[in-house]
Design an enzyme around this catalytic site. Sequence first.
Site, PDB file in Angstrom:
ATOM      1  N   LYS A 208       0.833  -1.196   0.000  1.00  0.00           N
ATOM      2  CA  LYS A 208       0.000   0.000   0.000  1.00  0.00           C
ATOM      3  C   LYS A 208       0.881   1.264   0.000  1.00  0.00           C
ATOM      4  O   LYS A 208       2.073   1.206   0.254  1.00  0.00           O
ATOM      5  CB  LYS A 208      -0.946  -0.006   1.215  1.00  0.00           C
ATOM      6  CG  LYS A 208      -1.819  -1.246   1.274  1.00  0.00           C
ATOM      7  CD  LYS A 208      -2.625  -1.424   0.008  1.00  0.00           C
ATOM      8  CE  LYS A 208      -3.583  -2.611   0.007  1.00  0.00           C
ATOM      9  NZ  LYS A 208      -3.056  -3.925   0.310  1.00  0.00           N
TER      10      LYS A 208
HETATM   11  C1  LIG Z   1      -9.319  -2.844  -1.711  1.00  0.00           C
HETATM   12  C2  LIG Z   1      -8.800  -3.587  -0.511  1.00  0.00           C
HETATM   13  N1  LIG Z   1      -9.581  -3.720   0.569  1.00  0.00           N
HETATM   14  C3  LIG Z   1      -9.151  -4.360   1.671  1.00  0.00           C
HETATM   15  C4  LIG Z   1      -7.901  -4.915   1.731  1.00  0.00           C
HETATM   16  C5  LIG Z   1      -7.473  -5.650   2.958  1.00  0.00           C
HETATM   17  O1  LIG Z   1      -6.427  -5.001   3.570  1.00  0.00           O
HETATM   18  P1  LIG Z   1      -5.555  -5.706   4.718  1.00  0.00           P
HETATM   19  O2  LIG Z   1      -4.607  -6.643   4.038  1.00  0.00           O
HETATM   20  O3  LIG Z   1      -4.872  -4.565   5.376  1.00  0.00           O
HETATM   21  O4  LIG Z   1      -6.496  -6.410   5.604  1.00  0.00           O
HETATM   22  C6  LIG Z   1      -7.036  -4.790   0.646  1.00  0.00           C
HETATM   23  C7  LIG Z   1      -5.683  -5.372   0.689  1.00  0.00           C
HETATM   24  O5  LIG Z   1      -5.042  -5.617  -0.285  1.00  0.00           O
HETATM   25  C8  LIG Z   1      -7.498  -4.114  -0.515  1.00  0.00           C
HETATM   26  O6  LIG Z   1      -6.732  -3.973  -1.594  1.00  0.00           O
END
Ligand SMILES: Cc1ncc(COP(=O)(O)O)c(C=O)c1O
Length: 430
Positions: A208
């Site tokens: 990210k």
């Molecule tokens: C659009 C989106 N939502 C949610 C998530 C989930 O994030 P996390 O890995 O921090 O739980 C991601 C992770 O890649 C994502 O790209």
Amino acid sequence: MATMINELAINGGPKAKTTPSIPMYPGGLEIGEEERQQLNEVIDRKYLFRYYGPEDYPSKVREFEEKFAARMGAKNCLAVTNCTSALISALVACGVGPGDEVIVNGYTFFASCASIVAAKAIPVICEINESMTMDPDDLEQKITPQTKAVICVHMRGAPCDMDRIVAICKKHNLKLIEDVAQACGGSYKGKALGTFGDVGCFSFQYPKIITAGEGGACITDDDLLYDRLMGYHDTAACWRPDRFGGERYDGELFCGVNYRMSELTGAVMLAQLGKLDRLVSAMREHKNQIKKQISGLKGITFRKLNDEEGDTAICLMFMLDDASKVTPFVDALQAEGVGAAGVFNKGIPDWHIYSHWKHIIEKKTPTTEGCPYSCPHYKGDAPSRYSENMCPKTNEILSRTVHLDIPSQLTAEDCDMIALGIRKVAEALL
Ligand SMILES: Cc1ncc(COP(=O)(O)O)c(C=O)c1O
């Protein structure tokens, strides 16, 4: 025999891009002295837990929350372990639960959808449009008496059509949760993404824009939602002014989980937050430089941007006029030294496209009772329509789409070479 300068590399011509490729970890590649200093403070103080330690110190997590809320223009921020836990907490805080439907777009990382099932509700999958984000027309069509909330995802760094989505949610009295996992630092008409809905959810997982390897946050202007978010994310109630006190209002106390952010993560995130604006403006500059040199090419249609100025510019996406052209186009670009990929191919698994979400389509659950699909509180029939093709427009658009990452560390020379590669391939193949 001499090769012509414009001969494709895939046919033996010279490569358009000869500089090394840069992996897509915008904040991750910038981890250095600032993060080390923040971490050293935490280690020196032995203060690793945000609420208490051997001696009292100001919490890094709290400082991050205050600075993140201020940067986004939100009243409250709650740091959590990741964006999946942010989304689940947001759904719970918004009162989503058994019997409710939540609408989410079919092009997003699977976690946006899985969080709905984890919150005991039923996901309803919505089409995207050429912006690669939620199609507001389909959103309105998918609303039923069971719909309680919407999760709109600012997918691949760019804003959803917030004017229309906010208006639809208001009209139908729906809670709106923004998934800003991939678009931290983006905006829509000058307002930060994450501040349009009831709760905005962020990810700080490694690829990210800013990162601590793992991490997440919720932002909200609503004090009651903030209380409920805190209540869910910390069932030990360390967040309460009087931890063991009685209920201050009806419904304040309920069983939560533990999604608390560690001070080590908070320290790294404080340093990373200081880099956010620079990273986003670098990516915007690179993307503009590339786009300028390839605009007007025959056979290429850029992704529609709901607000170009608010795009975080983590990637360049464009559509070809026919899905069958994507593989040869991408193969030729890769031969030019330009990292590119097709977005959707039924044969290639990818957790970002609903057609591959077997757990949803086959209604897989961890126990045999089949909750939430079999929940007696649920009066709708959305799961009976789950299929690999339930959002045909999404598949059609994504099957024609080419994707290129735009690392913040690209140089101007890299950008010129990427643009040259795209021009060469488009002129030869389209
Ligand atoms: C659009 C989106 N939502 C949610 C998530 C989930 O994030 P996390 O890995 O921090 O739980 C991601 C992770 O890649 C994502 O790209």
